[in-house]
Write an enzyme that holds these catalytic residues in place. Structure first.
Site, PDB file in Angstrom:
ATOM      1  N   SER A  91      31.728  47.760  41.898  1.00  0.00           N
ATOM      2  CA  SER A  91      31.270  46.425  42.263  1.00  0.00           C
ATOM      3  C   SER A  91      30.783  46.402  43.714  1.00  0.00           C
ATOM      4  O   SER A  91      31.393  46.998  44.589  1.00  0.00           O
ATOM      5  CB  SER A  91      32.457  45.474  42.091  1.00  0.00           C
ATOM      6  OG  SER A  91      32.083  44.195  42.473  1.00  0.00           O
ATOM      7  N   HIS A 143      38.305  34.588  38.063  1.00  0.00           N
ATOM      8  CA  HIS A 143      37.104  35.231  38.601  1.00  0.00           C
ATOM      9  C   HIS A 143      35.791  34.489  38.386  1.00  0.00           C
ATOM     10  O   HIS A 143      34.778  34.825  39.006  1.00  0.00           O
ATOM     11  CB  HIS A 143      36.979  36.641  38.008  1.00  0.00           C
ATOM     12  CG  HIS A 143      36.563  37.675  39.014  1.00  0.00           C
ATOM     13  ND1 HIS A 143      35.607  37.434  39.982  1.00  0.00           N
ATOM     14  CD2 HIS A 143      36.966  38.953  39.207  1.00  0.00           C
ATOM     15  CE1 HIS A 143      35.437  38.514  40.713  1.00  0.00           C
ATOM     16  NE2 HIS A 143      36.260  39.452  40.272  1.00  0.00           N
ATOM     17  N   TYR A 166      31.414  51.964  36.764  1.00  0.00           N
ATOM     18  CA  TYR A 166      30.991  50.715  37.396  1.00  0.00           C
ATOM     19  C   TYR A 166      31.669  50.606  38.751  1.00  0.00           C
ATOM     20  O   TYR A 166      32.878  50.785  38.848  1.00  0.00           O
ATOM     21  CB  TYR A 166      31.446  49.572  36.482  1.00  0.00           C
ATOM     22  CG  TYR A 166      31.128  48.158  36.927  1.00  0.00           C
ATOM     23  CD1 TYR A 166      30.143  47.417  36.274  1.00  0.00           C
ATOM     24  CD2 TYR A 166      31.836  47.538  37.966  1.00  0.00           C
ATOM     25  CE1 TYR A 166      29.877  46.102  36.650  1.00  0.00           C
ATOM     26  CE2 TYR A 166      31.565  46.237  38.345  1.00  0.00           C
ATOM     27  CZ  TYR A 166      30.581  45.521  37.689  1.00  0.00           C
ATOM     28  OH  TYR A 166      30.316  44.227  38.058  1.00  0.00           O
ATOM     29  N   THR A 182      27.487  39.577  42.636  1.00  0.00           N
ATOM     30  CA  THR A 182      27.738  41.006  42.799  1.00  0.00           C
ATOM     31  C   THR A 182      26.607  41.781  42.148  1.00  0.00           C
ATOM     32  O   THR A 182      25.836  41.227  41.359  1.00  0.00           O
ATOM     33  CB  THR A 182      29.058  41.434  42.114  1.00  0.00           C
ATOM     34  OG1 THR A 182      28.987  41.074  40.734  1.00  0.00           O
ATOM     35  CG2 THR A 182      30.266  40.801  42.769  1.00  0.00           C
TER      36      THR A 182
END
Length: 608
Positions: free
Chosen positions: A438, A322, A436, A449
């Site tokens: 994204s 990532h 959360y 992001t």
């Protein structure tokens, strides 16, 4: 360019996100700290951040700090950062054979890479008004506008060309473990593919000396050769090392290099990508998720920008690292590879592999291991197995409605899914926690992001009514509560997509303070700040014709990782969790919440 939000806006948004998580006394304390920060050190940091941003117009204010955040993290990448997206099966079932699909997808991946590098890949465009902008006429006009102003022409018709600066890292790239901070490495000159099977490493060139792709029948021959190689699995599979703590792995990598493995590691690091061929079929969606999210540890190289994984029955997926990029870049690649390999497959079930000498073209990599390395691999394997064993993956499919019905009722499908996650957690654990979601900021140069904070005073109020006092309210009242949540969530989403969230901004200010050696401001030492960033419910969504399922691990040990898709007439949801949380029960509560919300929207009276 990605805007730096105004500090007062960020503080206001931050306090709105804190409100549902704190009692009155806690909130007063947090509010005081926030306003002191805004008037004091925060203002100085804001001025410096804006000045720094103005001097670096080639990038965005979040790029450096965000790379740092990922690359300095010392936790293993597997389960903590790497995510997966699995492909839908090929509509023509006979093409789901492992060798045929591996060949077709490899060819399509190389075609994508060549198109991208030649500058012919169409830009990714986010169309807010597709009737105007997603047309041949507009494309023909914009084609002749100089690039310095063409973005403005697109902007005028509400089309946002998305940033594509991450794409080059898709290929020939690897995250290299280094002490304290890893490095991203790319070697665009390398022409070979890395193939893993049974824990063994193979490489062969897929691009010739003139830069042309090998004939598909030759790629097929080489993959067939690898699939029929009956070398035993190595006693100490190297793949496990890429699942280690990053500092531990950095030291072991140094041992590997000192032990005469430089050339073999160079081949691994510079390969176009990693194709992982598994020797078993997929049993069901849960097995699919485990296979694509982590697999067995021996047949993956988690540091590659991505592993294209193909099981014995042709089920395919991508596991991606990532730090280099976000879901948007991987999804574009995945969409193109799926479309190309299914609509214009390079080989068919009738195709014969080329009669080439694969034993010369394919090189099996040999790693020289000493006792310290063998011990390191054994320990990594032990840790990996223990972690994976403690991970639960569960999923549900809600078939009583989806996007069509929600749009008809004028509520946001995403808002409804997020509201269900809040209701479910309240029902199961009797509390509202940091959540959360994204959101991509790829509409901006070097955007990454932003966080949407779905837990709000609106979702809290609505959840409390649905969970605790349903019978006291009319269907009309309940519908109003849902609409209120939808409107607020829509606003948060729009703000985040336009770079007007608060999370990245506060992160950038904090990063700036530490890089200048400034003592950590009190604002960041507030327990409430730490709690808000301990995301117990971490969520991410995507819907694409190429993708069957996506998922990731929980981001904290007592959290849930929630991957979801809202389709036209159904909703899919998968949850990952560790033993401190019950993911199966959470999903049952999500199902109940969706059922209640849909019934209310359909105008049905529901009992508690």
């Amino acid at each position: 360019r990605l805007p730096v939000p105004k500090l007062e806006d960020t503080i206001r948004r931050y306090l709105n996100a804190q409100k549902p998580l704190l009692n009155d006394d806690q909130f007063r304390k947090t509010e005081e700290l926030a306003h002191d920060f805004e008037k004091g050190i925060g203002r100085e940091l804001q001025e410096q951040l804006v000045a720094q941003d103005n001097q670096n117009k080639h990038t965005s204010y979040i790029t450096g700090p965000w790379f740092d955040m990922y690359l300095k993290a010392r936790e293993p990448v597997v389960l903590n950062f790497n995510a997966f997206m699995s492909f839908n099966p090929d509509p023509k079932s006979e093409y789901n054979n492992q060798l045929i699909r591996a060949t077709n997808m490899t060819v399509s991946a190389v075609r994508f890479m060549k198109t991208f590098r030649a500058g012919y890949l169409e830009p990714e465009v986010f169309h807010l008004n597709p009737e105007k902008s997603d047309t041949q006429i507009f494309k023909n006009i914009i084609r002749f506008v100089p690039s310095s102003v063409s973005w403005f022409g697109a902007y005028m018709v509400n089309a946002y060309p998305l940033d594509m600066s991450q794409y080059f890292r898709l290929f020939n790239s690897t995250r290299l473990p280094k002490l304290n901070r890893d490095e991203l490495y790319t070697d665009e000159k390398a022409k070979h593919l890395l193939v893993l099977r049974n824990g063994n490493f193979y490489v062969f060139d897929v691009i010739d000396r003139d830069g042309n792709m090998l004939k598909p029948s030759e790629i097929q021959a080489h993959l067939k050769y690898i699939l029929s190689d009956n070398s035993p699995a190595p006693a100490f599979p190297l793949g496990y090392l890429s699942s280690e703590n990053r500092d531990t792995w950095a030291l072991l990598r140094k041992h590997l290099l000192d032990n005469g493995n430089e050339e073999a590691l160079q081949k691994v690091d510079s390969a176009l990508f990693c194709l992982s061929l598994d020797d078993f079929p997929i049993k069901d969606f849960v097995h699919l998720s485990h296979t694509m999210l982590h697999g067995d540890g021996a047949n993956r190289w988690y540091d590659k920008s991505f592993n294209l994984i193909i099981a014995k029955d042709g089920t395919a997926g991508i596991n991606f690292e990532h730090s280099w990029g976000d879901g948007v870049a991987v999804l574009r690649f995945q969409n193109e590879v799926f479309k190309d390999s299914t609509k214009a497959p390079a080989i068919s079930p009738q195709s014969q592999p080329a009669s080439v000498d694969s034993s010369r073209a394919v090189q099996k990599l040999d790693f020289k291991l000493n006792d310290a390395l063998r011990a390191g691999i054994a320990k990594a394997k032990e840790k990996f197995n223990a972690t994976v064993e403690s991970l639960s993956l569960n999923m549900i499919q809600f078939n009583e409605g989806g996007k069509d019905l929600l749009k008809q009722k004028k509520v946001s499908p995403d808002a409804v899914a997020q509201l269900a996650f809040q209701m479910a957690f309240l029902r199961q654990y009797n509390q509202t926690v940091a959540t959360y979601e994204s959101c991509s900021t790829a509409a901006f140069k070097h955007g990454r992001t932003e966080t949407i904070r779905p837990a709000s005073i609106h979702t809290k109020k609505c959840s409390e009514v649905f969970v605790r006092e349903l019978s006291k309210h009319s269907t009309e009242d309940l519908q109003k509560l849902i609409v209120e949540c939808s409107k607020y969530h829509g606003r948060l989403t729009k703000e985040a997509a336009m770079g007007q969230g608060f999370d990245r901004h506060l992160f950038g200010l904090r990063h700036l303070a530490s890089s200048k050696g400034i003592a950590l401001p009190d604002f960041y030492q507030d327990q409430a700040y730490a709690r808000l960033n301990h995301n117990i419910i971490s969520t991410s969504t995507l819907v694409s014709p190429a993708v069957q399922l996506g998922g990731f691990g929980p981001v904290v040990s007592d959290g849930f990782g929630v991957g979801y898709q809202v389709h036209d007439d159904w909703i899919g949801c998968s949850v990952s969790s560790y033993p401190t949380r019950n993911g199966k029960e959470y999903l049952q509560c999500i199902y109940k919440a969706l059922e209640d919300i849909f019934n209310v929207l359909k105008g049905k009276k529901i009992g508690s």
